[in-house]
Design a protein around this motif. Structure first.
Motif, PDB file in Angstrom:
ATOM      1  N   THR B 164       0.945   1.311   5.688  1.00 47.57           N
ATOM      2  CA  THR B 164       0.649   2.399   4.725  1.00 47.57           C
ATOM      3  C   THR B 164       0.462   2.063   3.476  1.00 47.57           C
ATOM      4  O   THR B 164       0.514   2.309   2.273  1.00 47.57           O
ATOM      5  CB  THR B 164       1.912   3.105   5.772  1.00 47.57           C
ATOM      6  OG1 THR B 164       1.280   3.299   6.780  1.00 47.57           O
ATOM      7  CG2 THR B 164       1.160   4.880   4.786  1.00 47.57           C
ATOM      8  N   VAL B 167      -2.208  -0.326   2.116  1.00 52.63           N
ATOM      9  CA  VAL B 167      -3.117   0.828   1.871  1.00 52.63           C
ATOM     10  C   VAL B 167      -2.611   1.008   0.478  1.00 52.63           C
ATOM     11  O   VAL B 167      -3.446   1.498  -0.994  1.00 52.63           O
ATOM     12  CB  VAL B 167      -3.599   1.397   2.396  1.00 52.63           C
ATOM     13  CG1 VAL B 167      -3.927   2.887   1.461  1.00 52.63           C
ATOM     14  CG2 VAL B 167      -3.636   1.413   4.241  1.00 52.63           C
ATOM     15  N   SER B 171      -4.476  -0.880  -2.262  1.00 53.62           N
ATOM     16  CA  SER B 171      -5.820   0.242  -2.524  1.00 53.62           C
ATOM     17  C   SER B 171      -5.740   1.216  -3.172  1.00 53.62           C
ATOM     18  O   SER B 171      -7.096   1.187  -4.524  1.00 53.62           O
ATOM     19  CB  SER B 171      -6.284   1.160  -0.636  1.00 53.62           C
ATOM     20  OG  SER B 171      -5.755  -0.101  -0.178  1.00 53.62           O
ATOM     21  N   VAL B 172      -4.608   1.742  -3.223  1.00 53.73           N
ATOM     22  CA  VAL B 172      -4.468   3.033  -4.588  1.00 53.73           C
ATOM     23  C   VAL B 172      -3.958   2.737  -5.436  1.00 53.73           C
ATOM     24  O   VAL B 172      -4.452   3.147  -6.576  1.00 53.73           O
ATOM     25  CB  VAL B 172      -3.849   4.084  -3.666  1.00 53.73           C
ATOM     26  CG1 VAL B 172      -2.977   5.701  -4.421  1.00 53.73           C
ATOM     27  CG2 VAL B 172      -4.151   4.139  -1.896  1.00 53.73           C
ATOM     28  N   LEU B 177      -8.108  -4.088  -2.436  1.00 56.85           N
ATOM     29  CA  LEU B 177      -8.313  -4.311  -1.333  1.00 56.85           C
ATOM     30  C   LEU B 177      -9.348  -2.622  -0.780  1.00 56.85           C
ATOM     31  O   LEU B 177      -8.417  -1.317  -1.210  1.00 56.85           O
ATOM     32  CB  LEU B 177      -7.824  -3.930  -0.397  1.00 56.85           C
ATOM     33  CG  LEU B 177      -7.514  -5.882  -0.456  1.00 56.85           C
ATOM     34  CD1 LEU B 177      -5.983  -6.063  -0.174  1.00 56.85           C
ATOM     35  CD2 LEU B 177      -8.322  -7.046   0.046  1.00 56.85           C
ATOM     36  N   PRO B 178     -10.216  -2.214  -0.224  1.00 49.38           N
ATOM     37  CA  PRO B 178     -10.611  -1.447   0.291  1.00 49.38           C
ATOM     38  C   PRO B 178      -9.816  -0.797   1.269  1.00 49.38           C
ATOM     39  O   PRO B 178      -9.055  -1.149   2.192  1.00 49.38           O
ATOM     40  CB  PRO B 178     -11.584  -1.327   1.615  1.00 49.38           C
ATOM     41  CG  PRO B 178     -11.790  -2.975   1.223  1.00 49.38           C
ATOM     42  CD  PRO B 178     -10.915  -3.982   0.558  1.00 49.38           C
ATOM     43  N   SER B 179      -9.152   0.662   1.440  1.00 50.45           N
ATOM     44  CA  SER B 179      -8.554   1.351   1.790  1.00 50.45           C
ATOM     45  C   SER B 179      -8.874   1.906   3.440  1.00 50.45           C
ATOM     46  O   SER B 179      -8.340   1.741   4.493  1.00 50.45           O
ATOM     47  CB  SER B 179      -7.770   2.794   1.254  1.00 50.45           C
ATOM     48  OG  SER B 179      -8.736   3.234   1.871  1.00 50.45           O
ATOM     49  N   ILE B 180     -10.533   1.483   3.725  1.00 52.42           N
ATOM     50  CA  ILE B 180     -10.804   1.684   5.240  1.00 52.42           C
ATOM     51  C   ILE B 180     -11.586   0.112   5.519  1.00 52.42           C
ATOM     52  O   ILE B 180     -12.313  -0.141   4.721  1.00 52.42           O
ATOM     53  CB  ILE B 180     -11.431   3.428   5.422  1.00 52.42           C
ATOM     54  CG1 ILE B 180     -12.677   3.741   3.887  1.00 52.42           C
ATOM     55  CG2 ILE B 180     -10.862   3.735   5.032  1.00 52.42           C
ATOM     56  CD1 ILE B 180     -13.455   4.751   3.982  1.00 52.42           C
ATOM     57  N   MET B 182     -15.102  -1.068   7.491  1.00 47.38           N
ATOM     58  CA  MET B 182     -16.098  -0.789   7.567  1.00 47.38           C
ATOM     59  C   MET B 182     -16.566  -2.092   6.960  1.00 47.38           C
ATOM     60  O   MET B 182     -16.803  -1.984   5.216  1.00 47.38           O
ATOM     61  CB  MET B 182     -16.918   0.765   6.787  1.00 47.38           C
ATOM     62  CG  MET B 182     -16.061   2.083   7.666  1.00 47.38           C
ATOM     63  SD  MET B 182     -16.866   3.430   7.565  1.00 47.38           S
ATOM     64  CE  MET B 182     -17.889   3.752   8.250  1.00 47.38           C
ATOM     65  N   THR B 274      -6.412   3.499  13.710  1.00 50.79           N
ATOM     66  CA  THR B 274      -6.167   4.809  12.878  1.00 50.79           C
ATOM     67  C   THR B 274      -6.330   5.019  11.093  1.00 50.79           C
ATOM     68  O   THR B 274      -6.789   5.357  10.771  1.00 50.79           O
ATOM     69  CB  THR B 274      -5.076   5.340  13.275  1.00 50.79           C
ATOM     70  OG1 THR B 274      -5.379   5.116  14.882  1.00 50.79           O
ATOM     71  CG2 THR B 274      -5.690   6.429  13.147  1.00 50.79           C
ATOM     72  N   ILE B 275      -5.508   4.210  10.977  1.00 49.51           N
ATOM     73  CA  ILE B 275      -5.358   3.943   9.497  1.00 49.51           C
ATOM     74  C   ILE B 275      -5.872   3.701   8.398  1.00 49.51           C
ATOM     75  O   ILE B 275      -6.619   4.094   7.536  1.00 49.51           O
ATOM     76  CB  ILE B 275      -3.392   2.870   9.157  1.00 49.51           C
ATOM     77  CG1 ILE B 275      -2.666   4.191   9.576  1.00 49.51           C
ATOM     78  CG2 ILE B 275      -3.470   2.995   7.740  1.00 49.51           C
ATOM     79  CD1 ILE B 275      -1.161   3.197   9.781  1.00 49.51           C
ATOM     80  N   PHE B 276      -6.875   2.426   9.033  1.00 45.90           N
ATOM     81  CA  PHE B 276      -7.461   1.255   8.528  1.00 45.90           C
ATOM     82  C   PHE B 276      -9.237   2.538   9.314  1.00 45.90           C
ATOM     83  O   PHE B 276     -10.145   1.460   8.419  1.00 45.90           O
ATOM     84  CB  PHE B 276      -7.828   0.144   8.772  1.00 45.90           C
ATOM     85  CG  PHE B 276      -6.567  -0.393   7.917  1.00 45.90           C
ATOM     86  CD1 PHE B 276      -6.428  -0.167   6.401  1.00 45.90           C
ATOM     87  CD2 PHE B 276      -6.276  -1.258   8.471  1.00 45.90           C
ATOM     88  CE1 PHE B 276      -5.804  -0.597   5.992  1.00 45.90           C
ATOM     89  CE2 PHE B 276      -4.218  -1.446   8.216  1.00 45.90           C
ATOM     90  CZ  PHE B 276      -4.319  -1.087   6.759  1.00 45.90           C
ATOM     91  N   ASN B 277      -9.126   3.474   9.637  1.00 43.28           N
ATOM     92  CA  ASN B 277     -11.033   3.849  10.107  1.00 43.28           C
ATOM     93  C   ASN B 277     -11.166   2.585  11.058  1.00 43.28           C
ATOM     94  O   ASN B 277     -12.206   3.199  10.624  1.00 43.28           O
ATOM     95  CB  ASN B 277     -11.016   4.461   8.979  1.00 43.28           C
ATOM     96  CG  ASN B 277     -11.615   6.104   9.557  1.00 43.28           C
ATOM     97  OD1 ASN B 277     -11.216   6.643  10.341  1.00 43.28           O
ATOM     98  ND2 ASN B 277     -12.817   6.564   9.078  1.00 43.28           N
ATOM     99  N   PRO B 279     -13.488   1.152  14.043  1.00 42.56           N
ATOM    100  CA  PRO B 279     -14.084   1.524  15.182  1.00 42.56           C
ATOM    101  C   PRO B 279     -13.689   0.206  16.084  1.00 42.56           C
ATOM    102  O   PRO B 279     -14.708  -0.049  16.141  1.00 42.56           O
ATOM    103  CB  PRO B 279     -15.277   2.055  14.743  1.00 42.56           C
ATOM    104  CG  PRO B 279     -15.631   0.535  13.233  1.00 42.56           C
ATOM    105  CD  PRO B 279     -14.402   0.779  12.532  1.00 42.56           C
TER     106      PRO B 279
END
Lengths: 522, 329
Positions: B164, B167, B171-172, B177-180, B182, B274-277, B279
């Motif tokens: 967290t 991120v 990210s924020v 860097l991307p927070s998710i 994919m 979960t945190i980075f979504n 899969p």
């Protein structure tokens, strides 16, 4: 672009037309397409690619509108398909694929389809497609989520290439509103595979992986002139709320469905983002079973309703993103809301008096709460606290969210439920308050209520209908073993550069139908 | 090894093969037992797939119909029997929720999980070895103490906090860097790095510390042995002593510790997933539990269990191959 007041596709106009027999074609029959109203508004511009995230991520993601069960499904289906009607911000129906929908008895409905509408594969929309799309909900093999509602379609038959007749089992003045749900989206006749997402909607399916993402590209041949605006929409699911908000704030996504009230300050603090609030009919309610002791006592029910500190619940649990409710399921913004009904407020003296009358004494009463019913755990603690002051001994039993609906909901004398917004007053009453409804949460029995419900459903006169629904609100408030403290607003996070938003109380993301309305402005 | 007579390696290889065969047999038995336990326990959970699928708004008639369609109205032993015979024939069954073969769902997710685990291993193992060995060689020194403090605080930090905060910063705030996570279908190396940087970092924090501390302990244990003193007296450099003499002897416990840590990367990655979504398989299994999708849950449990057993076997074999004395045991 909707709700400017000009030519709504509301039942009121249609019924007015139908009543003044012979005037059908002039009053209710001619409808200005919703899209042409857009011209009067600030100029939307075309272009832009956005990513939108819902909270659901499931391998059960589907392209079949009948099977839609999660927010991501509804958004996807509104991207690819259209319904016969569309809902505006007051939940009234407007012209969609149907330009005209009229009935003289609310039972047999004549529908005229828009001409010149084509599916993504180039085929033209005809009444055969609509007949197929509606009737398949009645087949068990379709496994439609709205099979129960579709049961009232007695016959749906084509009268011509663009005309059809829907005959219902009984009168239902709400049919235009019901048909605006994504489940009743129109698909090409014979469609069974659902691999290409071939619809008439604003976006063509470019890529789809269940549980991962949906990619839609602008349909240049869309039947609403100028629409849609965005070139590309990528739809993903981020189940974790904190991750969803972080993804929004970091610019990885541009829209986030369902932001927690606790996160609103973080989102609003960002210069690039904002939270948009949709007042809705979503509520978490206290259930007092009327077939079990001691909750069946009328005095007990009345006492519990006086025990609710509604402003506190609104402020502390939902950071004021809620609307005070009056123990019945119709929210103040609803066209059938009864304004004159006195508001129940926290009154410990009255509560104490009722509890004494109910003769409970200091028996420990378990109150079941779970995170499955949003906010119920905190509501239970508040009730326990005030209950202690009014001489009631409540003990909060916090149970896991997992399996709550099958193991606990409606099974204890005192517990909580949670009800999603439904498009019509009739649906919410029929599903949750009718004496023989499967989810009659409190198990109350009120023959007068049941009679009013059937009467209102077929009542052509809107004013009379409002009066009937008003009386039902009073009955639920005074007699039903359900306590509704507040209606919970739906909160979504947006990138500020997305314009054209207006709330639709049925769900976040403009009632899940944002795809054709929003545009991007740098 | 090189000094042994010709017959010795042959016999040793036979014992090794026999041991591996025995372990594989035991692994199958373990898998069957685990599947039985998982099945029994998950059967005790309140609600079933039919109720979860229909959700809050289910009528008893609908639930009964769906239950029949899913075959959930059969007795438990029949369901287990048909599942395990299917599995023996290579068919993991049909997912109750997704209406897809379980094999297909797993085929999509397993590579993701393996990729994340492999990348983490590639980063974590060399780092952990370096930290562990250099801190053991400087035992009591400033470097050792600094590394000790660092690894201990890494052990103490929960990964959700690390992830967290990462991120929030990268990210924020910085938007580097991307927070998710994919991965686009045709990803460039830059995108690849950006996607995996934070998940791999968060997982490394968890596993490096454990592995480094075990490495340090194992190496130190060997450094106290007389043969090390002998080698040093012979005039070998400390680095050479550690690499040529100490490591082969310490490899057993080190590899074991690593296998334990790495087995965590598949199932334990749930928080990072979960945190980075992301899969992966772990979140799939959690989904399977909440939706009571038994065939999918069983398949995930089998994979995690099999990977664990495989890693343990690999660790033991490596230890034996590296240390001839263990072979006769």
């Amino acid at each position: 672009m909707i709700g400017d007041g000009s030519s709504p596709f509301s039942r009121r106009d249609l019924l007015g037309a139908a009543l003044g027999a012979g005037m059908v074609a002039t009053a209710g029959g001619i409808l200005v397409p919703a899209a042409s109203l857009a011209a009067a508004r600030p100029q939307p511009r075309q272009g832009g690619r956005i990513k939108a995230a819902t909270m659901s991520l499931s391998t059960a993601d589907t392209l079949d509108p009948a099977k839609g069960s999660l927010s991501s499904d509804y958004v996807r289906h509104f991207m690819l398909y259209n319904c016969l009607t569309e809902l505006d911000r007051t939940l009234r129906a407007r012209a969609g694929l149907a330009v005209r929908m009229e009935s003289s008895d609310q039972r047999v409905w004549h529908v005229r389809l828009r001409s010149g509408v084509t599916f993504h594969d180039g085929r033209s929309l005809t009444s055969a497609d609509v007949v197929y799309s509606l009737l398949r909900h009645k087949e068990p093999a379709t496994a439609s989520k709205l099979a129960a509602i579709a049961e009232q379609f007695r016959t749906v038959r084509a009268d011509g290439p663009l005309d059809l007749t829907i005959e219902l089992g009984g009168a239902n003045a709400d049919l235009p509103v019901i048909l605006a749900q994504s489940h009743f989206a129109i698909i090409p006749a014979g469609e069974k595979a659902f691999r290409t997402g071939n619809g008439t909607g604003p976006y063509r399916l470019a890529a789809f992986t269940p549980g991962v993402r949906t990619l839609g590209r602008r349909n240049a041949d869309y039947w609403k002139p100028g629409k849609p605006y965005l070139d590309e929409i990528e739809l993903i699911g981020i189940p974790d709320e904190v991750s969803r908000v972080n993804a929004l704030l970091s610019g990885d996504i541009h829209m986030a469905l369902a932001v927690n009230p606790r996160s609103t300050r973080r989102v609003n603090a960002s210069p690039r983002h904002l939270v948009r609030e949709t007042p809705s009919a979503l509520y978490t309610n206290l259930i007092m079973r009327q077939d079990q002791l001691p909750t069946s006592s009328g005095h007990f029910v009345a006492g519990m309703k006086y025990l609710m500190d509604r402003p506190l619940i609104k402020r502390a649990l939902f950071r004021n993103y809620a609307t005070i409710a009056n123990d019945h399921p119709i929210p103040p913004f609803h066209p059938y809301y009864r304004a004159g009904l006195p508001q129940t407020a926290l009154d410990l003296d009255k509560a104490r008096w009722h509890f004494r009358k109910a003769g409970i004494g200091t028996t420990r009463l378990p109150l079941y709460a779970s995170t499955a019913a949003e906010g119920s755990v905190d509501m239970a603690s508040i009730l326990q606290e005030y209950g202690a002051r009014a001489g009631l001994n409540l003990s909060v039993s916090r149970v896991p969210a997992d399996g709550y609906w099958s193991t606990h909901w409606m099974k204890h004398p005192l517990g909580f439920g949670n009800t999603n917004p439904r498009p019509t007053a009739d649906l919410i009453y029929s599903l949750f308050y009718k004496s023989d409804a499967p989810w009659n949460e409190s198990g109350w029995q009120n023959p007068r209520f049941d009679r009013l419900l059937v009467e209102a459903r077929g009542e052509p006169d809107d004013a009379r209908r409002k009066q009937l629904y008003g009386e039902m609100q009073g009955l639920v408030r005074d007699r039903c073993g359900v306590g509704i403290p507040v209606f919970i607003s739906l909160l979504d996070g947006y990138d500020r550069r997305l314009k054209g938003w207006h709330p639709v109380p049925l769900g976040g993301f403009m009632g899940y139908a944002f795809a054709e309305h929003l545009w991007w402005e740098d | 090894m090189s000094a042994s007579p010709a017959s010795r390696p042959h016999a040793a290889r036979n014992t090794l093969l026999r041991m591996i065969a025995g372990r594989i047999g035991a692994a199958f038995l373990t898998l069957i037992l685990v599947s039985l336990v998982v099945f029994t326990i998950s059967d005790l959970l309140p609600g079933d797939a039919a109720q979860e699928a229909l959700g809050q708004s289910a009528t008893p008639a609908q639930v009964a119909a769906l239950r029949h369609e899913m075959g959930l109205d059969r007795p438990a032993y029949v369901r287990f029997g048909s599942w395990i015979t299917g599995l023996a024939g290579g068919d993991a069954g049909q997912s109750l929720v997704a209406n897809m073969p379980v094999g297909e769902i797993i085929r999509e997710r397993l590579p993701n999980s393996l990729l994340l685990a492999a990348l983490t291993t590639l980063v974590a193992v060399p780092l952990a070895l370096t930290i562990g060995i250099s801190s053991a060689m400087n035992r009591g020194g400033r470097l050792d103490r600094a590394l000790n403090v660092a690894t201990l605080s890494m052990v103490a930090l929960p990964e959700f906090l690390v992830a967290t905060i990462a991120v929030l910063i990268f990210s924020v705030k910085l938007r580097w860097l991307p927070s998710i996570s994919m991965l686009p279908e045709q990803a460039t190396w830059g995108q690849f790095f950006e996607t995996f940087a934070m998940p791999v970092f968060s997982l490394c924090v968890v596993v490096i510390a454990q592995m480094a501390r075990m490495t340090r302990a194992a190496v130190i244990d060997q450094l106290d042995r007389p043969y090390v003193e002998m080698a040093l007296l012979k005039g070998l450099s400390p680095a050479r002593v550690v690499i040529r003499h100490v490591l082969p002897n310490a490899v057993g416990p080190i590899v074991n510790a690593m296998a334990l840590s790495l087995s965590y990367l598949l199932g334990g990655a749930i928080i990072v997933e979960t945190i980075f979504n992301y899969p992966g398989l772990a979140s799939l299994m959690v989904n399977a539990v909440t939706s009571r999708d038994m065939p999918l849950l069983q398949a995930c449990a089998m994979i995690f269990c099999a990977v664990y057993l495989l890693l343990m076997l690999l660790a033991d074999v490596t230890a034996i191959v590296a240390n001839p004395r263990l072979r006769s045991a």
